[in-house]
Design a protein around this motif. Structure first.
Motif, PDB file in Angstrom:
ATOM      1  N   LYS A   1       1.013  -1.383  -0.106  1.00  0.00           N
ATOM      2  CA  LYS A   1       0.067  -0.104  -0.029  1.00  0.00           C
ATOM      3  C   LYS A   1       0.718   1.281   0.020  1.00  0.00           C
ATOM      4  CE  LYS A   1      -3.590  -2.103   2.541  1.00  0.00           C
ATOM      5  NZ  LYS A   1      -4.550  -2.026   3.996  1.00  0.00           N
ATOM      6  N   PRO A   2       0.289   2.326  -0.608  1.00  0.00           N
ATOM      7  CA  PRO A   2       1.126   3.554  -0.438  1.00  0.00           C
ATOM      8  C   PRO A   2       1.325   3.989   1.031  1.00  0.00           C
ATOM      9  CG  PRO A   2      -0.888   3.852  -1.757  1.00  0.00           C
ATOM     10  CD  PRO A   2      -1.094   2.455  -1.179  1.00  0.00           C
ATOM     11  N   GLY A   3       2.363   4.688   1.203  1.00  0.00           N
ATOM     12  CA  GLY A   3       2.698   5.378   2.688  1.00  0.00           C
ATOM     13  C   GLY A   3       3.955   6.251   2.490  1.00  0.00           C
ATOM     14  N   LYS A   4       4.678   6.677   3.651  1.00  0.00           N
ATOM     15  CA  LYS A   4       5.832   7.282   3.419  1.00  0.00           C
ATOM     16  C   LYS A   4       6.960   6.753   4.611  1.00  0.00           C
ATOM     17  CE  LYS A   4       4.425  10.715   7.044  1.00  0.00           C
ATOM     18  NZ  LYS A   4       4.315  12.013   7.653  1.00  0.00           N
ATOM     19  N   MET A   5       8.040   7.100   4.156  1.00  0.00           N
ATOM     20  CA  MET A   5       9.172   6.620   5.049  1.00  0.00           C
ATOM     21  C   MET A   5      10.251   7.496   5.329  1.00  0.00           C
ATOM     22  SD  MET A   5      11.238   3.693   3.122  1.00  0.00           S
ATOM     23  CE  MET A   5      11.742   4.096   1.377  1.00  0.00           C
ATOM     24  N   LEU A   6      10.935   7.779   6.317  1.00  0.00           N
ATOM     25  CA  LEU A   6      12.095   8.659   6.422  1.00  0.00           C
ATOM     26  C   LEU A   6      13.471   7.744   6.186  1.00  0.00           C
ATOM     27  CD1 LEU A   6      12.958  11.337   7.566  1.00  0.00           C
ATOM     28  CD2 LEU A   6      13.009  10.616   9.747  1.00  0.00           C
ATOM     29  N   VAL A   7      14.136   8.322   5.080  1.00  0.00           N
ATOM     30  CA  VAL A   7      15.241   7.647   4.772  1.00  0.00           C
ATOM     31  C   VAL A   7      16.418   8.421   5.038  1.00  0.00           C
ATOM     32  CG1 VAL A   7      16.415   6.958   2.559  1.00  0.00           C
ATOM     33  CG2 VAL A   7      14.091   6.596   2.800  1.00  0.00           C
ATOM     34  N   GLY A   8      17.563   7.560   5.614  1.00  0.00           N
ATOM     35  CA  GLY A   8      18.900   8.175   5.657  1.00  0.00           C
ATOM     36  C   GLY A   8      19.021   8.776   7.054  1.00  0.00           C
ATOM     37  N   LYS A   9      18.299   8.638   8.115  1.00  0.00           N
ATOM     38  CA  LYS A   9      18.310   9.271   9.209  1.00  0.00           C
ATOM     39  C   LYS A   9      19.344   8.545  10.189  1.00  0.00           C
ATOM     40  CE  LYS A   9      15.902  11.284  13.274  1.00  0.00           C
ATOM     41  NZ  LYS A   9      14.626  11.292  13.997  1.00  0.00           N
ATOM     42  N   ILE A  10      20.206   9.104  10.662  1.00  0.00           N
ATOM     43  CA  ILE A  10      21.304   8.744  11.327  1.00  0.00           C
ATOM     44  C   ILE A  10      21.623   9.652  12.752  1.00  0.00           C
ATOM     45  CG2 ILE A  10      23.689   7.945  11.629  1.00  0.00           C
ATOM     46  CD1 ILE A  10      22.069   6.240   9.961  1.00  0.00           C
TER      47      ILE A  10
ATOM     48  N   ILE B   1       5.489   7.012  -1.015  1.00  0.00           N
ATOM     49  CA  ILE B   1       5.064   5.928  -2.193  1.00  0.00           C
ATOM     50  C   ILE B   1       3.714   6.458  -2.524  1.00  0.00           C
ATOM     51  CG2 ILE B   1       4.884   3.642  -2.608  1.00  0.00           C
ATOM     52  CD1 ILE B   1       7.698   4.360  -2.220  1.00  0.00           C
ATOM     53  N   SER B   2       3.493   7.065  -3.510  1.00  0.00           N
ATOM     54  CA  SER B   2       2.032   7.252  -3.673  1.00  0.00           C
ATOM     55  C   SER B   2       1.122   6.513  -4.529  1.00  0.00           C
ATOM     56  CB  SER B   2       2.271   8.588  -4.741  1.00  0.00           C
ATOM     57  OG  SER B   2       2.735   8.320  -5.979  1.00  0.00           O
ATOM     58  N   GLN B   3       1.700   5.201  -5.057  1.00  0.00           N
ATOM     59  CA  GLN B   3       0.970   4.302  -5.502  1.00  0.00           C
ATOM     60  C   GLN B   3       1.203   2.943  -4.908  1.00  0.00           C
ATOM     61  OE1 GLN B   3      -1.625   4.883  -8.069  1.00  0.00           O
ATOM     62  NE2 GLN B   3      -1.018   7.104  -8.059  1.00  0.00           N
ATOM     63  N   PRO B   4      -0.285   2.125  -4.910  1.00  0.00           N
ATOM     64  CA  PRO B   4       0.234   0.731  -4.602  1.00  0.00           C
ATOM     65  C   PRO B   4       1.055  -0.027  -5.763  1.00  0.00           C
ATOM     66  CG  PRO B   4      -2.008   1.101  -5.411  1.00  0.00           C
ATOM     67  CD  PRO B   4      -1.381   2.320  -5.483  1.00  0.00           C
ATOM     68  N   TYR B   5       2.040  -0.971  -5.456  1.00  0.00           N
ATOM     69  CA  TYR B   5       2.594  -1.758  -6.213  1.00  0.00           C
ATOM     70  C   TYR B   5       2.901  -3.371  -5.590  1.00  0.00           C
ATOM     71  CZ  TYR B   5       6.408  -0.838  -2.984  1.00  0.00           C
ATOM     72  OH  TYR B   5       7.254  -0.699  -2.028  1.00  0.00           O
ATOM     73  N   TYR B   6       2.880  -4.231  -6.536  1.00  0.00           N
ATOM     74  CA  TYR B   6       3.130  -5.614  -6.267  1.00  0.00           C
ATOM     75  C   TYR B   6       4.661  -5.862  -6.408  1.00  0.00           C
ATOM     76  CZ  TYR B   6      -2.087  -6.071  -6.372  1.00  0.00           C
ATOM     77  OH  TYR B   6      -3.262  -6.085  -6.273  1.00  0.00           O
ATOM     78  N   ILE B   7       4.909  -6.312  -5.272  1.00  0.00           N
ATOM     79  CA  ILE B   7       6.642  -6.826  -5.161  1.00  0.00           C
ATOM     80  C   ILE B   7       6.862  -8.480  -5.035  1.00  0.00           C
ATOM     81  CG2 ILE B   7       7.100  -6.386  -2.722  1.00  0.00           C
ATOM     82  CD1 ILE B   7       9.702  -5.320  -3.710  1.00  0.00           C
ATOM     83  N   GLY B   8       7.709  -9.086  -5.483  1.00  0.00           N
ATOM     84  CA  GLY B   8       7.846 -10.556  -5.370  1.00  0.00           C
ATOM     85  C   GLY B   8       7.639 -10.914  -3.861  1.00  0.00           C
TER      86      GLY B   8
END
Length: 278
Positions: free
Chosen positions: A39-48, A91-98
């Protein structure tokens, strides 16, 4: 009366049979690849965040190991310098991953060959369900051309780095503990020196297996020659990004945060796919 009841039962059975025929079961793709909807969503990347302790009372600490106030100040300056605020990825659109890494059996079925070093001869057991290994990014592109020509319902591609990381995190914003990583991943400390059958460790919270460990996974993006990803991936480059670590990795780089550069070791590199409708 009995004849009427029998007639009603026959009508009901026919109705149920007709209804079942109108709703066929979902069809897997031609090569038994399973996919999970993200599902769509958001994440904080690279925070140290690096923290130093505050200056303590060191009266009872031996001089040879005692930190001075200057030492603590230097630690805090270095921590501040090396910490990073990170950036938000949406991530604005849903997608299908293996659900799993692409296996040796699937590669063989599509390409007619098996490039894997850790094949049946090497491992000593049937490796059709082991991840394919020893594949370059270019080799994956060749498979995609063939696979997309064979399947008239779906198209396939590599995930972007952010799609891969978002799926790997499964909503988790903190680093995994050693015990959590061990439950999820075939890595150096709990492995016997080969790949393992996909899906034999615990899945993450979104039902995906082997996002960490087993084999490194190619993604679509070019590597940016930096320790962390940029908010906007480079549009060109010489090498591509690897994610997730492998059976040769330790807990330091078997993490969704690690931003690795291909080609890596080669022998422990594989991939998983994203599926899209035509």
């Amino acid at each position: 009366m009995k004849d009427l009841i029998l007639l009603l039962i026959m009508v009901l059975m026919a109705s149920c049979s007709s209804f079942a025929q109108q709703i066929p079961p979902p069809l897997p793709n031609s090569f038994d690849m399973e996919f999970v909807r993200i599902k769509p969503g958001k994440m904080l990347v690279g925070k140290i965040e690096i923290e130093c302790p505050s200056f303590p009372d060191t009266r009872d600490v031996p001089d040879e190991i005692k930190w001075t106030e200057k030492d603590f100040k230097l630690c805090q300056e270095m921590a501040e310098k090396d910490s990073r605020p990170g950036f938000w990825v949406y991530i604005s659109q849903p997608y299908y991953i293996g659900k799993y890494e692409v296996t040796q059996g699937q590669w063989q079925a599509i390409m007619g060959t098996n490039p894997s070093i850790f094949n049946e001869d090497k491992v000593g057991v049937n490796t059709d369900l082991h991840p394919v290994d020893n594949v370059t990014w270019e080799m994956v592109q060749e498979l995609l051309v063939k696979l997309n020509n064979l399947d008239n319902k779906y198209q396939y591609r590599l995930p972007t780095e952010f799609e891969w990381e978002y799926a790997a995190r499964a909503g988790n914003d903190s680093l995994l503990s050693w015990s959590e990583t061990r439950e999820l991943a075939w890595i150096q400390q709990n492995d016997k020196g080969t790949t393992k059958q996909v899906g034999t460790k615990k899945p993450n919270e979104w039902g995906l297996y082997d996002m960490l460990g087993n084999v490194w996974e190619w993604v679509e993006d070019y590597y940016n020659n930096d320790v962390f990803a940029d908010p906007t991936p480079p549009e060109e480059g010489e090498i591509h990004v690897l994610k997730g670590g492998s059976f040769t990795s330790d807990v330091t780089n078997a993490t969704y945060l690690f931003h690795g550069a291909g080609p890596g070791n080669g022998y422990d590199v594989g991939f998983r796919l994203v599926r899209v409708n035509r």
